[in-house]
Every structure is written in C-alpha cells, then in structure tokens.
Design a protein around this motif. Sequence first.
Motif, PDB file in Angstrom:
ATOM      1  N   MET A 259     -23.169  -2.450  13.851  1.00  0.00           N
ATOM      2  CA  MET A 259     -23.425  -2.855  12.575  1.00  0.00           C
ATOM      3  C   MET A 259     -23.419  -1.776  11.518  1.00  0.00           C
ATOM      4  O   MET A 259     -22.727  -1.963  10.472  1.00  0.00           O
ATOM      5  CB  MET A 259     -25.084  -3.143  12.431  1.00  0.00           C
ATOM      6  N   ILE A 260     -23.571  -0.427  11.873  1.00  0.00           N
ATOM      7  CA  ILE A 260     -23.319   0.524  10.883  1.00  0.00           C
ATOM      8  C   ILE A 260     -21.719   0.774  10.596  1.00  0.00           C
ATOM      9  O   ILE A 260     -21.314   0.986   9.663  1.00  0.00           O
ATOM     10  CB  ILE A 260     -24.201   1.923  11.350  1.00  0.00           C
ATOM     11  N   HIS A 261     -21.032   0.813  11.849  1.00  0.00           N
ATOM     12  CA  HIS A 261     -19.810   0.994  11.952  1.00  0.00           C
ATOM     13  C   HIS A 261     -19.207   0.126  11.006  1.00  0.00           C
ATOM     14  O   HIS A 261     -17.972  -0.002  10.228  1.00  0.00           O
ATOM     15  CB  HIS A 261     -19.275   0.910  13.358  1.00  0.00           C
ATOM     16  N   ALA A 262     -19.666  -1.378  10.989  1.00  0.00           N
ATOM     17  CA  ALA A 262     -18.938  -2.571  10.335  1.00  0.00           C
ATOM     18  C   ALA A 262     -19.338  -2.312   8.789  1.00  0.00           C
ATOM     19  O   ALA A 262     -18.625  -2.425   7.880  1.00  0.00           O
ATOM     20  CB  ALA A 262     -19.498  -3.695  10.747  1.00  0.00           C
ATOM     21  N   ILE A 263     -20.631  -1.897   8.542  1.00  0.00           N
ATOM     22  CA  ILE A 263     -21.028  -1.810   7.256  1.00  0.00           C
ATOM     23  C   ILE A 263     -20.213  -0.671   6.354  1.00  0.00           C
ATOM     24  O   ILE A 263     -19.925  -0.766   5.151  1.00  0.00           O
ATOM     25  CB  ILE A 263     -22.649  -1.492   7.330  1.00  0.00           C
ATOM     26  N   THR A 264     -19.930   0.392   7.096  1.00  0.00           N
ATOM     27  CA  THR A 264     -19.314   1.646   6.352  1.00  0.00           C
ATOM     28  C   THR A 264     -17.688   1.323   6.407  1.00  0.00           C
ATOM     29  O   THR A 264     -16.924   2.007   5.821  1.00  0.00           O
ATOM     30  CB  THR A 264     -19.465   3.060   7.336  1.00  0.00           C
ATOM     31  N   GLY A 265     -17.304   0.332   7.097  1.00  0.00           N
ATOM     32  CA  GLY A 265     -15.861   0.241   7.266  1.00  0.00           C
ATOM     33  C   GLY A 265     -15.035   1.427   7.841  1.00  0.00           C
ATOM     34  O   GLY A 265     -13.932   1.783   7.594  1.00  0.00           O
ATOM     35  N   SER A 266     -15.695   1.904   8.910  1.00  0.00           N
ATOM     36  CA  SER A 266     -15.190   3.174   9.438  1.00  0.00           C
ATOM     37  C   SER A 266     -14.116   2.873  10.453  1.00  0.00           C
ATOM     38  O   SER A 266     -14.013   1.749  11.242  1.00  0.00           O
ATOM     39  CB  SER A 266     -16.394   3.940  10.352  1.00  0.00           C
TER      40      SER A 266
END
Length: 289
Positions: free
Chosen positions: A233-240
């Motif tokens: 989820m965090i990976h997707a939210i940050t667009g990393s």
Amino acid sequence: MKILLTGATGYLGSKLVHAFLQDGHQVAVLKRPASRLDRLQDIADQITMFDIEPDNMSAPFLEMEGADVVIHVATCYGRNGESDTDIFQANTLFPLQLLQAAADFKVRAFINTDSALNADVNAYALSKSQFSAWGKKFANSGLIDFYNIRLEHFYGPADDDSKFVSWLFKQCNQNTPEIELTSGLQQRNFIYIDDVVSAYQQLVNKCMDLDSGWYEAALGSGEMIRIRDLVEMIHAITGSSSRLMFGKKADRVNEVQPACPELAFFNQLGWNCTTNLITGLKKIKESTK
C-alpha cells in the motif's frame, strides 16, 4: 485537572501535551535532562518541566502541590544498542519509582502505556510487562487506580524514522533501489496518531467517574493487516520505484500471531477509531509534499 506526563518530548507524548492543554488541563512533564524540546517549543511557556531525579521522585508532586493523573508514555525500545539493564531501568524501574511516588502523594489515577507484544518477544516487551504487573499489584492493594493501555502500532506524519511506517515511507520516497524486508506474512494492527490521542483524552475525562482498581485495555484500530499488504500500500501511494525484497530478512524469533484487539473498554467510554488505514497513510503522503 493536574496532569504529570512522561515522554512529552517524543512523538506521542508531545501530541498528548498539546491536546491536554487545548482541553484546559494543567500539564507538567517529567523529562531527561538532555532531552530535545523541539516538539514542545510552541507551548514551552504553558507547561512546567521537571528533570528526572531517580532519587527524588517526590519533587514534581511537591512543586505541583499534588496531581490528579500521571500518564506514562516514555519508553525505551532498545533500538539504539541499549543493554537489557538499560531497558529494564527505563521501562520497569523508573516507572515503578514514579508509581510509588504517585501513590504516596495520593494521585487518583496512573495511566500506563504498555506494549501489545507478548512478554517473551524481546527485552522491551518483557520490561513493559514487568511494570504492568507492578501496576496491578498497586491497584489491587488499593493504593492507586491503574489503567494499563496495551497500545498497538501507532503511526502518523512526522513520526520518528525508527518506526516502521515512517522508515518505509522514507525508503519509498527516496526510491531506495532495494528495500530488504521479512516475509511480510505477519499480521499487525495499526492506529493513526489522532485516534490514539483522542482515546487518551476520553480516558482522562472519564477516569474520575470510573470505579477504583485495575483496568487493562487494548487500543488499536480493530483492523488487522499483513505487513506485506501494508508495505505494498505504501509502495503504491508513494509511486516508488523501489524493489520490495520480501524474505530478504529473517522473521523475528518468537513471532506470535496476535489477535485483533478488543476495543470494548474505550468504546464504552464513548470513543471510536475514525481514521482507516488507507486514509491515515494518505495523510502521511500529503505531509511529505
């Protein structure tokens, strides 16, 4: 109400101090002499600060002419190379000395911030469990009301980078080429900082009306999630563009699958968690723009 609070220079503690002042309480804080005061600069003239003196825990109560509630938030996680003795000193002995002084000065309630981890997971969890056992002893002896809050993993904007959610946001925002992680199959409960603060506010407002004794209550969101799902989820939210290397690190020894926290105690006080995980994570993202 007169409140004496430990851990005020930290993330959660500073949020609580600000909230209690807004509620109209008189707040004093007990801190280490070398503590940084960055998070309290804007309200330094509204609070009383005491340096911890292990051999003279009576000093704050004497100068304050008593207190209604002590709130213990300070903790040592053992993440900076502290020995087991250091962890015991910080998480068991120091709060026990404070608890004894509070009981001696007839403080009505002691609100303790405990860990949701099982005692055998690590030295931190063991030391927290040992102090809560002392709190139960004091309460059952009629010396003081003791509220043992088993706090789940809290998160929010501008938290310390040593915390998992903040660390992961930093890694993803920096597009660290490879982020080494455990299997991520462990399930955890995460609660947004504003919900934690509002729960403590509600407890402070209601504790004088509750029956005397010992209380133990979980504080979390009531929603379990796999670490792997949280990371994604965090990976997707940050667009990393970082590669998530699940399984690169070994899972923790003594890993126990926790149950979803039962929130009945706080719900009965009129509190409810209002921030779901995706909303909380997006607030962190917004704060880093």
